[in-house]
Design a protein around this motif. Structure first.
Motif, short mmCIF file in Angstrom:
data_model
loop_
_atom_site.label_atom_id
_atom_site.label_comp_id
_atom_site.label_asym_id
_atom_site.label_seq_id
_atom_site.Cartn_x
_atom_site.Cartn_y
_atom_site.Cartn_z
N PHE A 2 102.18 49.33 10.35
CA PHE A 2 103.17 50.07 9.58
C PHE A 2 104.54 50.00 10.24
CE2 PHE A 2 105.37 53.99 8.27
CZ PHE A 2 105.44 53.71 6.92
N ILE A 3 104.61 50.20 11.54
CA ILE A 3 105.86 50.04 12.27
C ILE A 3 105.70 48.84 13.19
CG2 ILE A 3 107.46 51.10 13.91
CD1 ILE A 3 106.62 53.84 12.81
N ASN A 4 106.58 47.87 13.04
CA ASN A 4 106.46 46.63 13.80
C ASN A 4 107.50 46.60 14.92
OD1 ASN A 4 104.22 45.34 12.31
ND2 ASN A 4 105.65 45.42 10.60
N GLN A 5 108.41 45.63 14.90
CA GLN A 5 109.35 45.49 16.00
C GLN A 5 110.52 46.47 15.92
OE1 GLN A 5 110.44 41.45 17.12
NE2 GLN A 5 108.67 40.63 16.02
N GLY A 6 110.85 46.90 14.71
CA GLY A 6 111.93 47.87 14.57
C GLY A 6 113.27 47.37 15.03
N LYS A 7 113.54 46.10 14.80
CA LYS A 7 114.84 45.55 15.18
C LYS A 7 115.32 44.57 14.12
CE LYS A 7 113.11 41.58 17.86
NZ LYS A 7 113.11 40.94 19.18
N ALA A 8 116.61 44.29 14.16
CA ALA A 8 117.18 43.32 13.23
C ALA A 8 116.99 41.91 13.76
CB ALA A 8 118.66 43.61 13.03
N ASN A 59 104.27 55.06 18.12
CA ASN A 59 103.14 55.78 18.72
C ASN A 59 103.02 57.23 18.24
OD1 ASN A 59 102.07 53.73 20.64
ND2 ASN A 59 104.15 53.85 21.46
N ASN A 60 103.79 57.57 17.21
CA ASN A 60 103.81 58.94 16.71
C ASN A 60 102.92 59.05 15.47
OD1 ASN A 60 104.36 61.46 15.68
ND2 ASN A 60 106.58 61.24 15.70
N PRO A 61 101.77 59.70 15.56
CA PRO A 61 100.86 59.77 14.41
C PRO A 61 101.44 60.54 13.23
CG PRO A 61 100.11 61.24 16.15
CD PRO A 61 101.22 60.41 16.73
N MET A 62 102.51 61.28 13.45
CA MET A 62 103.12 62.01 12.34
C MET A 62 103.92 61.09 11.41
SD MET A 62 102.05 65.09 12.68
CE MET A 62 100.55 64.34 13.34
N CYS A 63 104.23 59.88 11.88
CA CYS A 63 105.04 58.99 11.03
C CYS A 63 104.58 57.54 11.04
CB CYS A 63 106.52 59.07 11.41
SG CYS A 63 106.90 58.47 13.05
N ASN A 64 103.53 57.20 11.79
CA ASN A 64 103.12 55.78 11.86
C ASN A 64 101.98 55.43 10.90
OD1 ASN A 64 100.78 56.73 13.07
ND2 ASN A 64 101.28 55.96 15.12
N MET A 65 101.64 56.33 10.02
CA MET A 65 100.63 56.12 8.97
C MET A 65 99.23 55.85 9.52
SD MET A 65 102.18 56.54 6.14
CE MET A 65 102.32 55.70 4.60
N ASN A 117 106.88 67.25 14.99
CA ASN A 117 105.81 66.85 15.91
C ASN A 117 104.42 67.23 15.44
OD1 ASN A 117 106.57 65.42 18.34
ND2 ASN A 117 107.87 67.18 18.84
N ARG A 118 104.33 68.09 14.42
CA ARG A 118 103.00 68.54 14.02
C ARG A 118 102.67 68.36 12.55
NH1 ARG A 118 103.35 73.32 11.38
NH2 ARG A 118 105.24 74.57 11.72
N VAL A 119 103.66 67.99 11.72
CA VAL A 119 103.44 67.84 10.28
C VAL A 119 103.76 66.40 9.88
CG1 VAL A 119 104.11 68.60 7.98
CG2 VAL A 119 104.02 70.26 9.87
N TYR A 120 102.83 65.78 9.17
CA TYR A 120 103.04 64.40 8.75
C TYR A 120 104.35 64.25 7.96
CZ TYR A 120 98.23 63.10 9.96
OH TYR A 120 97.07 62.83 10.63
#
Length: 300
Positions: free
Chosen positions: A262-268, A239-245, A73-76
């Motif tokens: 960077f993260i779009n729909q996240g589905k197949a 919505n997580n700034p640690m992983c959404n670039m 939650n706190r480190v990229y």
């Protein structure tokens, strides 16, 4: 899919430099040093062709290995689980081989390199590889959206049609796709390789978490699995700034109005609402090239 022109901020607009190595288009990196670098028995590498669900797999793997949600939650993610083959001093997290060599064990490293370009020691089994593969129709749409968001397109691929042509004919970034996935697929029974399919992971994420845990020798409770799956839901990761670039906005111009991210729909199966029948058929040629290998992808 519309092309982009409009700017979103006043940060400098630059691209990572592209090069070709062994017939593969890639970003400039320390490839000679990568191939001969020392790996460790407890290394954990997440490998993929770009836009195959890599970020999700990294975060799942990190949490399976550590259960350290506080650090997550706190480190990229780029600091906890850095990409190896991108080195650019304009970004604080693209630090290449030297940074990886200085990491404490067990190291977690990301790579989009073909198996044959990974460190020779890793190719021979010193270290563990989790590979995530995805239907190329979804890769094409997701990859183009990412490149639009970052301003990473150039004259050779600045329309979706050009981008798909390069993807299909093997001249696009990280291509050829069939060679990439088959190199790892052929090693799927190696004891140090776990081969995952994006479509199966998103269909049953708890099952995927348990497969990763078994591969890494970790014991998880049902509550652990549930917490990891919830943390790695697409809405939370988006919505997580640690992983959404989103930190890219601090260093360069990005194009938030470009129908990308960077993260779009996240589905197949997102391609079904994005590709014309003509383009979908064109990308089918890549699936034809892996026929007979035993590797198949659901057309969800």
């Amino acid at each position: 899919m519309a092309d982009i022109k409009e700017e979103t901020d006043e940060k400098p607009d630059f691209q990572l430099k592209r090069v070709a190595y062994k017939g593969v288009a890639m970003f400039e990196c320390e490839i000679d040093e990568i191939e001969k670098m020392e790996t460790r028995e407890d290394d954990i590498w997440v490998c993929s062709f770009s836009r195959s669900g890599t970020t999700m797999t990294q975060e799942l793997t990190y949490l399976v290995q550590t259960l350290d949600f506080e650090t997550a939650n706190r480190v990229y993610l780029d600091d906890r689980f850095p990409i190896l083959e991108v080195k650019d001093d304009r970004f604080p997290y693209y630090r290449g081989v030297t940074f990886a060599e200085q990491m404490k064990s067990p190291r977690m490293i990301k790579s989009h390199l073909h198996h044959s370009m990974l460190p020779v020691q890793l190719q021979k089994g010193k270290g563990r590889i989790i590979y995530i593969a995805r239907n190329p129709k979804d890769i094409a749409t997701s990859f183009y959206r990412l490149m639009k968001w970052t301003g990473g397109l150039n004259e050779s691929d600045n329309t979706f049609e050009k981008f798909v042509d390069a993807f299909v004919n093997g001249t696009g970034h990280n291509c050829p796709w069939p060679r990439h996935v088959l190199e790892f697929w052929e090693r799927r029974n190696d004891k140090n390789v776990l081969f995952l399919k994006y479509e199966e992971v998103v269909r049953d994420k708890p099952k995927a978490v348990r497969r990763i845990a078994d591969f890494l020798g970790r014991t998880l409770t049902d509550d652990d699995v549930a917490k990891i799956c919830d943390y790695c839901s697409v809405d939370k990761m988006k919505n997580n700034p640690m992983c959404n670039m989103s930190y890219w906005r601090d260093y360069k111009k990005v194009y938030d109005n470009a129908d990308g991210g960077f993260i779009n729909q996240g589905k197949a199966g997102a391609w079904k609402s994005l590709l014309t029948p003509e383009i979908a058929k064109k990308i089918e040629k890549l699936l034809d090239e892996i026929q007979g290998s035993g590797l198949t992808f659901d057309d969800e």
